[in-house]
Design a protein around this motif. Structure first.
Motif, PDB file in Angstrom:
ATOM      1  N   PHE A 166       3.091  -1.739 -13.034  1.00 22.63           N
ATOM      2  CA  PHE A 166       2.014  -2.438 -12.828  1.00 22.63           C
ATOM      3  C   PHE A 166       2.123  -2.915 -11.371  1.00 22.63           C
ATOM      4  O   PHE A 166       3.272  -3.397 -10.989  1.00 22.63           O
ATOM      5  CB  PHE A 166       2.005  -3.749 -13.713  1.00 22.63           C
ATOM      6  N   ILE A 167       0.934  -2.995 -10.833  1.00 16.04           N
ATOM      7  CA  ILE A 167       0.740  -3.509  -9.375  1.00 16.04           C
ATOM      8  C   ILE A 167      -0.602  -4.294  -9.493  1.00 16.04           C
ATOM      9  O   ILE A 167      -1.611  -3.836  -9.871  1.00 16.04           O
ATOM     10  CB  ILE A 167       0.647  -2.454  -8.326  1.00 16.04           C
ATOM     11  N   SER A 168      -0.335  -5.677  -9.244  1.00 13.44           N
ATOM     12  CA  SER A 168      -1.560  -6.661  -9.264  1.00 13.44           C
ATOM     13  C   SER A 168      -2.624  -5.934  -8.334  1.00 13.44           C
ATOM     14  O   SER A 168      -2.373  -5.702  -7.094  1.00 13.44           O
ATOM     15  CB  SER A 168      -0.901  -8.007  -8.964  1.00 13.44           C
ATOM     16  N   TYR A 215       0.839  -1.140   0.198  1.00 16.00           N
ATOM     17  CA  TYR A 215       0.263   0.168   0.048  1.00 16.00           C
ATOM     18  C   TYR A 215       0.694   1.316  -0.042  1.00 16.00           C
ATOM     19  O   TYR A 215       0.367   2.212  -0.080  1.00 16.00           O
ATOM     20  CB  TYR A 215      -1.050   0.063   1.132  1.00 16.00           C
ATOM     21  N   GLU A 216       2.023   1.018   0.090  1.00 13.27           N
ATOM     22  CA  GLU A 216       2.940   2.251   0.076  1.00 13.27           C
ATOM     23  C   GLU A 216       3.538   2.482  -1.272  1.00 13.27           C
ATOM     24  O   GLU A 216       4.213   3.464  -1.688  1.00 13.27           O
ATOM     25  CB  GLU A 216       4.220   2.046   0.992  1.00 13.27           C
ATOM     26  N   LEU A 217       3.150   1.581  -2.188  1.00 14.06           N
ATOM     27  CA  LEU A 217       3.623   1.654  -3.521  1.00 14.06           C
ATOM     28  C   LEU A 217       2.590   2.198  -4.545  1.00 14.06           C
ATOM     29  O   LEU A 217       1.251   1.869  -4.275  1.00 14.06           O
ATOM     30  CB  LEU A 217       4.176   0.430  -4.225  1.00 14.06           C
ATOM     31  N   SER A 218       3.146   2.668  -5.716  1.00 12.34           N
ATOM     32  CA  SER A 218       2.088   3.342  -6.626  1.00 12.34           C
ATOM     33  C   SER A 218       2.317   3.156  -8.041  1.00 12.34           C
ATOM     34  O   SER A 218       3.710   3.316  -8.137  1.00 12.34           O
ATOM     35  CB  SER A 218       1.596   4.703  -6.453  1.00 12.34           C
ATOM     36  N   VAL A 219       1.710   3.171  -8.992  1.00  8.84           N
ATOM     37  CA  VAL A 219       2.231   2.930 -10.304  1.00  8.84           C
ATOM     38  C   VAL A 219       2.787   4.334 -10.857  1.00  8.84           C
ATOM     39  O   VAL A 219       2.203   5.208 -10.433  1.00  8.84           O
ATOM     40  CB  VAL A 219       1.161   2.714 -11.500  1.00  8.84           C
ATOM     41  N   VAL A 262       4.693  -6.773  -8.647  1.00 13.22           N
ATOM     42  CA  VAL A 262       4.829  -5.743  -9.012  1.00 13.22           C
ATOM     43  C   VAL A 262       5.712  -5.804 -10.129  1.00 13.22           C
ATOM     44  O   VAL A 262       6.964  -6.585 -10.257  1.00 13.22           O
ATOM     45  CB  VAL A 262       5.403  -4.806  -7.828  1.00 13.22           C
ATOM     46  N   GLU A 263       5.640  -4.804 -11.176  1.00 11.79           N
ATOM     47  CA  GLU A 263       6.353  -4.977 -12.515  1.00 11.79           C
ATOM     48  C   GLU A 263       7.178  -3.589 -12.714  1.00 11.79           C
ATOM     49  O   GLU A 263       6.581  -2.735 -12.483  1.00 11.79           O
ATOM     50  CB  GLU A 263       5.723  -5.273 -13.894  1.00 11.79           C
ATOM     51  N   VAL A 264       8.467  -3.673 -12.520  1.00 11.04           N
ATOM     52  CA  VAL A 264       9.140  -2.547 -12.850  1.00 11.04           C
ATOM     53  C   VAL A 264      10.125  -2.491 -14.156  1.00 11.04           C
ATOM     54  O   VAL A 264      10.472  -3.545 -14.513  1.00 11.04           O
ATOM     55  CB  VAL A 264      10.110  -2.392 -11.688  1.00 11.04           C
ATOM     56  N   GLU A 265       9.917  -1.322 -14.910  1.00  9.12           N
ATOM     57  CA  GLU A 265      10.687  -1.145 -16.100  1.00  9.12           C
ATOM     58  C   GLU A 265      11.936  -0.397 -15.982  1.00  9.12           C
ATOM     59  O   GLU A 265      11.802   0.663 -15.263  1.00  9.12           O
ATOM     60  CB  GLU A 265       9.608  -0.577 -17.154  1.00  9.12           C
ATOM     61  N   ILE A 266      12.832  -0.747 -16.487  1.00 10.13           N
ATOM     62  CA  ILE A 266      14.126   0.249 -16.769  1.00 10.13           C
ATOM     63  C   ILE A 266      14.629   0.422 -18.136  1.00 10.13           C
ATOM     64  O   ILE A 266      14.480  -0.671 -19.103  1.00 10.13           O
ATOM     65  CB  ILE A 266      15.140  -0.457 -15.864  1.00 10.13           C
ATOM     66  N   LYS A 309      15.357  -1.740  -5.338  1.00 13.86           N
ATOM     67  CA  LYS A 309      15.005  -1.141  -3.887  1.00 13.86           C
ATOM     68  C   LYS A 309      13.728  -0.154  -3.961  1.00 13.86           C
ATOM     69  O   LYS A 309      13.808   0.692  -4.945  1.00 13.86           O
ATOM     70  CB  LYS A 309      16.420  -0.310  -3.719  1.00 13.86           C
ATOM     71  N   PHE A 310      12.836  -0.168  -2.983  1.00 14.95           N
ATOM     72  CA  PHE A 310      11.776   0.629  -2.960  1.00 14.95           C
ATOM     73  C   PHE A 310      12.066   1.665  -1.985  1.00 14.95           C
ATOM     74  O   PHE A 310      12.570   1.362  -1.067  1.00 14.95           O
ATOM     75  CB  PHE A 310      10.606  -0.173  -2.797  1.00 14.95           C
ATOM     76  N   ASN A 311      11.405   2.786  -2.193  1.00 19.19           N
ATOM     77  CA  ASN A 311      11.582   3.922  -1.428  1.00 19.19           C
ATOM     78  C   ASN A 311      10.192   4.270  -0.918  1.00 19.19           C
ATOM     79  O   ASN A 311       9.219   5.109  -1.549  1.00 19.19           O
ATOM     80  CB  ASN A 311      12.243   5.352  -1.849  1.00 19.19           C
ATOM     81  N   PHE A 312       9.917   4.099   0.361  1.00 23.23           N
ATOM     82  CA  PHE A 312       8.588   4.090   0.903  1.00 23.23           C
ATOM     83  C   PHE A 312       8.269   5.625   1.326  1.00 23.23           C
ATOM     84  O   PHE A 312       9.138   6.247   1.457  1.00 23.23           O
ATOM     85  CB  PHE A 312       8.237   3.132   2.009  1.00 23.23           C
ATOM     86  N   LYS A 313       6.972   5.813   1.112  1.00 22.98           N
ATOM     87  CA  LYS A 313       6.635   7.259   1.229  1.00 22.98           C
ATOM     88  C   LYS A 313       6.534   7.915   2.811  1.00 22.98           C
ATOM     89  O   LYS A 313       6.865   8.730   3.163  1.00 22.98           O
ATOM     90  CB  LYS A 313       5.036   7.643   0.802  1.00 22.98           C
TER      91      LYS A 313
END
Length: 243
Positions: free
Chosen positions: A193-195, A167-171, A206-210, A224-228
């Motif tokens: 994308f977040i399922s 819930y801390e992540l977003s597209v 969770v799909e991450v594009e680079i 590495k994710f940076n939470f809000k």
């Protein structure tokens, strides 16, 4: 004595992933025919919409020439019939069948022209040809893969994030991608994308594009994710601990 205090702590965390291709495509034909030319090899770079081959169109080109002769004759017959009608030498209805035949011939010509255009073989996406299944001189059927293309300009990493953190992540959110292959290089990634539904273990895909910057698909990376939301934890000075 040393005081223990609640102090801010980082809420970042990393998950392992394997880089994968983001897009792939298959070169096919839309109608059956003998391949006249097919100008790609394994390793060839192509762009979307690039003409890479063609089916043999000789029979359809002959058909257009035959149809042109028929159209020219019908147009001449129509003009002659108009003169006869004007001189009351033929009934007015005698031209109807000629007009019908002329329109049918024109439609037939348009169909043949479209079939000739459909004989062109195009690359469906931009990328590198990684497999070739057909060569000039062979017969091709609609839908049969003539070659495979991989787009490696953008790669993706798939991770599974726990319900506690999802819930801390977003597209659209930025992440950092690193690997042991390039230990001093950090690449920016974007969550694409977040399922909407977790699995039986309450983990969410969770799909991450680079943007590819020297990586190959199949490389192990760390995302590495940076939470809000910052958090606090009870902390004590290290010097207060007994070795």
């Amino acid at each position: 004595a040393f005081d223990a205090n609640y102090l801010p702590v980082t809420t970042d965390y990393a998950l392992p992933a394997v880089l994968d291709i983001n897009k792939s495509g298959i070169i096919t034909v839309v109608q059956p025919g003998r391949i006249e030319s097919f100008n790609v090899e394994v390793g060839t770079r192509v762009t979307k919409g690039q003409l890479v081959g063609r089916l043999d169109s000789r029979l359809r080109e002959i058909g257009i020439k035959t149809t042109d002769v028929t159209i020219k004759k019908l147009e001449s017959d129509i003009e002659r019939t108009k003169d006869l009608i004007a001189g009351d030498a033929a009934p007015a209805t005698s031209i109807n069948e000629l007009n019908y035949n002329l329109e049918s011939a024109k439609i037939q010509k348009e169909n043949l022209q479209q079939q000739i255009a459909d004989n062109n073989i195009y690359a469906p996406i931009s990328g590198i040809v990684v497999q070739k299944n057909a060569n000039a001189g062979e017969f091709a059927n609609p839908g049969a893969p003539l070659a495979s293309i991989m787009d490696i300009s953008v790669l993706k990493a798939i991770v599974y994030v726990s319900e506690k953190n999802i819930y801390e992540l977003s597209v659209g959110q930025s992440v950092q991608v690193t690997s042991e292959v390039f230990p001093n290089k950090t690449i920016k990634g974007i969550i694409k994308f977040i399922s909407p539904k977790g699995d039986e273990n309450h983990n969410y895909r969770v799909e991450v594009e680079i943007a590819n910057n020297g990586y190959k698909a199949g490389t192990y990376v760390s995302v590495k994710f940076n939470f809000k939301k910052p958090s606090e934890a009870l902390q004590i000075p290290k010097i207060a601990l007994v070795e």
